[in-house]
Design a protein around this motif. Structure first.
Motif, PDB file in Angstrom:
ATOM      1  N   ASN A  29      39.815 -19.514 -22.906  1.00 20.69           N
ATOM      2  CA  ASN A  29      38.553 -19.975 -22.470  1.00 20.69           C
ATOM      3  C   ASN A  29      37.337 -20.354 -23.274  1.00 20.69           C
ATOM      4  OD1 ASN A  29      39.860 -17.402 -20.342  1.00 20.69           O
ATOM      5  ND2 ASN A  29      38.585 -18.924 -19.044  1.00 20.69           N
ATOM      6  N   LEU A  30      36.829 -20.717 -23.311  1.00 21.52           N
ATOM      7  CA  LEU A  30      35.587 -21.247 -25.018  1.00 21.52           C
ATOM      8  C   LEU A  30      34.942 -20.254 -24.561  1.00 21.52           C
ATOM      9  CD1 LEU A  30      36.799 -25.188 -25.673  1.00 21.52           C
ATOM     10  CD2 LEU A  30      37.528 -23.111 -27.096  1.00 21.52           C
ATOM     11  N   THR A  31      34.476 -19.444 -23.337  1.00 22.41           N
ATOM     12  CA  THR A  31      33.297 -18.421 -22.929  1.00 22.41           C
ATOM     13  C   THR A  31      33.636 -17.074 -23.620  1.00 22.41           C
ATOM     14  OG1 THR A  31      34.860 -17.401 -21.704  1.00 22.41           O
ATOM     15  CG2 THR A  31      33.376 -19.566 -20.537  1.00 22.41           C
ATOM     16  N   THR A  32      32.290 -16.194 -23.564  1.00 19.88           N
ATOM     17  CA  THR A  32      32.329 -14.804 -24.778  1.00 19.88           C
ATOM     18  C   THR A  32      33.931 -14.301 -24.664  1.00 19.88           C
ATOM     19  OG1 THR A  32      31.403 -13.636 -25.449  1.00 19.88           O
ATOM     20  CG2 THR A  32      31.364 -13.663 -22.890  1.00 19.88           C
ATOM     21  N   PRO A  33      33.920 -13.701 -25.191  1.00 14.25           N
ATOM     22  CA  PRO A  33      35.328 -12.709 -25.441  1.00 14.25           C
ATOM     23  C   PRO A  33      34.926 -11.532 -25.159  1.00 14.25           C
ATOM     24  CG  PRO A  33      34.922 -13.738 -27.839  1.00 14.25           C
ATOM     25  CD  PRO A  33      33.823 -14.276 -26.745  1.00 14.25           C
ATOM     26  N   GLU A  34      35.849 -10.329 -24.492  1.00 14.69           N
ATOM     27  CA  GLU A  34      35.288  -9.491 -24.304  1.00 14.69           C
ATOM     28  C   GLU A  34      33.634  -8.735 -24.783  1.00 14.69           C
ATOM     29  OE1 GLU A  34      36.656  -7.208 -21.718  1.00 14.69           O
ATOM     30  OE2 GLU A  34      34.245  -6.658 -22.832  1.00 14.69           O
ATOM     31  N   TRP A  35      32.479  -8.610 -24.014  1.00 11.09           N
ATOM     32  CA  TRP A  35      31.567  -8.128 -25.281  1.00 11.09           C
ATOM     33  C   TRP A  35      31.073  -6.449 -24.040  1.00 11.09           C
ATOM     34  CZ3 TRP A  35      27.591  -7.226 -20.880  1.00 11.09           C
ATOM     35  CH2 TRP A  35      27.762  -7.674 -20.236  1.00 11.09           C
ATOM     36  N   THR A  50      29.289 -14.605 -31.946  1.00 11.45           N
ATOM     37  CA  THR A  50      29.525 -15.479 -32.900  1.00 11.45           C
ATOM     38  C   THR A  50      31.080 -16.552 -32.166  1.00 11.45           C
ATOM     39  OG1 THR A  50      31.402 -14.335 -33.894  1.00 11.45           O
ATOM     40  CG2 THR A  50      29.309 -13.883 -34.754  1.00 11.45           C
ATOM     41  N   TRP A  51      31.122 -16.292 -31.277  1.00  6.23           N
ATOM     42  CA  TRP A  51      31.477 -17.102 -30.639  1.00  6.23           C
ATOM     43  C   TRP A  51      31.888 -18.567 -30.519  1.00  6.23           C
ATOM     44  CZ3 TRP A  51      31.094 -20.159 -25.659  1.00  6.23           C
ATOM     45  CH2 TRP A  51      30.379 -19.213 -25.380  1.00  6.23           C
ATOM     46  N   THR A  52      31.109 -18.993 -30.556  1.00 10.16           N
ATOM     47  CA  THR A  52      30.014 -21.059 -30.457  1.00 10.16           C
ATOM     48  C   THR A  52      30.746 -20.751 -31.696  1.00 10.16           C
ATOM     49  OG1 THR A  52      28.343 -19.079 -31.136  1.00 10.16           O
ATOM     50  CG2 THR A  52      28.740 -20.308 -28.273  1.00 10.16           C
ATOM     51  N   LEU A  96      31.682 -23.613 -24.419  1.00 10.52           N
ATOM     52  CA  LEU A  96      32.130 -24.958 -24.937  1.00 10.52           C
ATOM     53  C   LEU A  96      32.756 -26.158 -24.468  1.00 10.52           C
ATOM     54  CD1 LEU A  96      32.880 -23.292 -28.356  1.00 10.52           C
ATOM     55  CD2 LEU A  96      30.035 -23.774 -27.690  1.00 10.52           C
ATOM     56  N   ASP A  97      32.625 -27.221 -25.004  1.00 15.78           N
ATOM     57  CA  ASP A  97      32.871 -27.877 -24.338  1.00 15.78           C
ATOM     58  C   ASP A  97      34.483 -28.292 -25.485  1.00 15.78           C
ATOM     59  OD1 ASP A  97      34.580 -30.789 -23.451  1.00 15.78           O
ATOM     60  OD2 ASP A  97      32.600 -31.943 -24.554  1.00 15.78           O
TER      61      ASP A  97
END
Ligand code: FMN
Length: 434
Positions: free
Chosen positions: A13-19, A29-31, A80-81
């Motif tokens: 998933n291009l979403t946030t990792p565990e936060w 910073t994942w983006t 993200l796309d």
């Protein structure tokens, strides 16, 4: 015992990792995608066949009529796309396949054929396309529609879409590029032809302005679960992602897909089925059991997040239902029908709250040490007949990725269950190499 090697993939998933733990910079910073570059490199070192990048095209506000909880839990958004990110992941790796999700309901076929042909070039033949028809009216409303077409009609549109993009990928013959300084021709126009497609849903002239790519056609991935979805997948896909319940469900699903593929005149061995798993790994059994208990307790606490997730993909506002009552029998969805029916079937009589907390997105439970899980996976593959597993962790973390790539994968390799390198340059050939 089989000791036949099988394949591994990762659902990304291009979403946030565990936060929620609060001790990783990755949540912010994942983006810049370096998190995903590190991840795909770990997977290639471990011997994965692919990393798949899921996608959706909306910020859902179905649950209680607001995006508040969707964004609070950061389940499907922000993201993200996947299509541009493939290039970056491919540049940082040599062998692993990278699968991006793109919707036949929203992409124009010419742009999709061009984007994936380009990706196949720049990845040197390592791209796959996860074909989805999308499940959300909220996404449709971002593309000039009020509502999605009905479920089965979306698959009819997808059939014609695949016909068009395949014709576009065929619009450049092999050896169309001469690059011949003697004749003065770079490309030979007799090997590049329009497709003149005029169908029920699309009208496309062609040819593509991108030359024939290394795999010619990207690896086709699909996750149909309904009867119509399975028929589509069996006809078109090189690989399938699925979550049937338990060993018998896995075997029945794979047998069904292989029989359907054969009925389309295909070799069933050309369709690889990947079962979703979420191993809970400990250094000891006791540690693994404790982790599972903590995971389930967290799910109970975060019951709301599960309901928001379901609301987004099924477009049902679960906030108006009494969580202490069962899922109403007459409820249906125009979204993920297969997932909804599976959920009702597994937990139909239980309260919505219980059913949501008990829902695990996996085909079989794997809780134990790397060795005990490797043994269980071996036995499962032996029973089911083969192909592979896909790991799904939402959200993910570096710690969890390492447990898989540096704990479980070496245990699989010691048993001869995991590939020892990649024998071909292209993704499809590696998928079919054993
Ligand atoms: C493992 C897995 C991954 C999926 N990934 C996506 C995705 O990235 N985007 C999406 O819109 N749908 C995704 N889906 C949904 C499927 O495309 C499909 O709609 C769903 O499995 C229900 O099947 P059905 O439409 O045949 O009922 C995924 C499903 C599964 C099981």
């Amino acid at each position: 015992m089989g000791a036949q090697p099988f394949r591994l993939g990762w659902f990304g998933n291009l979403t946030t990792p565990e936060w929620r733990t609060g001790w990783s910079e990755d949540a912010l910073t994942w983006t810049d995608a370096r998190y995903y570059v590190d991840m795909v490199q770990d997977m290639e070192r471990a011997g994965f066949d692919f990393m798949m990048l899921e996608d959706s095209l909306m910020v859902s506000d179905i649950y209680a009529g607001t995006a508040e909880l969707e964004l609070k839990h950061a389940i499907y958004a922000p993201k993200l796309d996947p299509v541009p990110v493939v290039s970056m992941l491919a540049y940082a790796t040599e062998h692993i396949g990278i699968v991006a999700t793109a919707s036949t309901t929203f992409y124009p076929p010419y742009l999709l054929a061009r984007a994936f042909s380009t990706l196949d070039h720049v990845t040197r033949g390592r791209v796959g396309w996860n074909i989805v028809t999308s499940s959300e009216d909220r996404a449709a409303q971002n593309f000039g529609m009020d509502k999605l077409p009905l479920h089965d009609k979306r698959y009819d549109i997808a059939e014609e879409f695949v016909e068009v993009v395949t014709a576009l990928w065929n619009s450049w013959e092999e050896k169309a590029i001469l690059a011949d300084p003697v004749s003065g021709y770079y490309a030979d126009h007799t090997k590049v032809a329009p497709i003149h497609h005029k169908g029920e849903y699309f009208s496309v002239r062609g040819p593509l302005n991108t030359p024939r790519s290394p795999q010619h056609k990207p690896v086709i991935c699909q996750a149909g679960a309904s009867p119509r979805g399975r028929a589509f997948a069996a006809k078109n896909a090189d690989m399938l992602l699925c979550i049937p319940n338990g060993l018998d469900g896995m075997k029945a699903y794979r047998d069904d897909i292989r029989a359907r593929a054969e009925s389309f005149g295909r070799n069933p061995d050309d369709v690889k089925v990947f079962f979703v798993v979420q191993p809970v790994i400990g250094k000891t059994m006791a540690e693994a059991e404790a982790k599972k208990a903590a995971f389930l307790a967290d799910k109970q606490r975060n019951f709301e997040a599960q309901m928001v997730h379901f609301a987004a993909i099924m477009e049902i506002d679960f906030s108006v239902l009494d969580p202490d009552l069962p899922i109403p029998d007459d409820m249906s969805t125009n979204g993920h029908q297969g997932t909804f029916e599976g959920w009702k079937e597994a937990f139909g009589g239980r309260s919505i709250k219980d059913a949501a907390s008990a829902m695990r997105v996996h085909s079989m439970e794997l809780v134990g040490t790397p060795d005990s899980i490797a043994e269980q996976m071996d036995e499962a593959m032996d029973y089911v007949g083969g192909d592979g597993f896909m790991f799904l962790s939402q959200p993910t973390s570096r710690e969890y990725i390492r447990e898989i790539t540096e704990g479980l994968c070496p245990a699989l390799r010691r048993r001869g269950l995991l590939r020892n390198g990649y024998s071909h340059p292209h993704f499809r050939d590696n998928l079919r190499s054993f």
